[in-house]
Design a protein around this motif. Structure first.
Motif, short mmCIF file in Angstrom:
data_model
loop_
_atom_site.label_atom_id
_atom_site.label_comp_id
_atom_site.label_asym_id
_atom_site.label_seq_id
_atom_site.Cartn_x
_atom_site.Cartn_y
_atom_site.Cartn_z
N HIS A 5 -8.51 2.04 3.17
CA HIS A 5 -7.53 2.93 3.79
C HIS A 5 -6.10 2.41 3.67
O HIS A 5 -5.17 3.18 3.43
CB HIS A 5 -7.89 3.16 5.26
N ASN A 6 -5.90 1.12 3.84
CA ASN A 6 -4.56 0.55 3.82
C ASN A 6 -4.12 0.04 2.45
O ASN A 6 -3.06 -0.56 2.34
CB ASN A 6 -4.48 -0.59 4.85
N ASN A 7 -4.92 0.28 1.43
CA ASN A 7 -4.58 -0.21 0.10
C ASN A 7 -4.52 0.89 -0.94
O ASN A 7 -4.56 0.62 -2.13
CB ASN A 7 -5.58 -1.30 -0.33
N ILE A 8 -4.43 2.13 -0.50
CA ILE A 8 -4.29 3.25 -1.44
C ILE A 8 -3.14 4.14 -0.98
O ILE A 8 -2.72 4.09 0.18
CB ILE A 8 -5.58 4.10 -1.56
N PHE A 35 1.49 -0.97 -7.69
CA PHE A 35 0.05 -0.75 -7.79
C PHE A 35 -0.44 -1.20 -9.15
O PHE A 35 0.25 -1.06 -10.15
CB PHE A 35 -0.29 0.73 -7.59
N GLY A 36 -1.65 -1.71 -9.23
CA GLY A 36 -2.20 -2.19 -10.49
C GLY A 36 -3.06 -1.17 -11.21
O GLY A 36 -3.39 -1.36 -12.38
N SER A 37 -3.41 -0.08 -10.53
CA SER A 37 -4.25 0.93 -11.16
C SER A 37 -4.11 2.25 -10.43
O SER A 37 -3.47 2.33 -9.38
CB SER A 37 -5.72 0.48 -11.16
#
Length: 80
Positions: A5-8, A35-37
């Motif tokens: 939830h906190n990383n997208i 962001f890496g992807s």
């Protein structure tokens, strides 16, 4: 511990209600800075009026004037 939830950062790439004809419809530019992807989820519902072919493009210019198709080798899966 990291959670999903906190990383997208959800973004709408293409509002399918914006498609009103059989011409190319461009989606929104998604800024991936930090962001890496990116994960694309294609939700189409039932298609009864033709063929649709998604194309994922990338570029460094903020207006995507340098857009080029993402190489298949850089994708996990395919656009279709």
């Amino acid at each position: 511990m990291k959670d999903l939830h906190n990383n997208i950062k959800p973004e709408v790439a293409l509002d399918t209600t914006a498609i009103s004809s059989d011409t190319t419809t461009a989606g929104n530019i998604i800024d991936m800075q930090g962001f890496g992807s990116v994960e694309f989820i294609i939700l189409s519902g039932t298609l009864t009026d033709g063929t649709y072919t998604p194309l994922i493009e990338e570029g460094a210019d903020s207006g995507l004037s340098d857009a080029a198709a993402v190489a298949d080798a850089d994708l996990l899966g395919t656009e279709a």
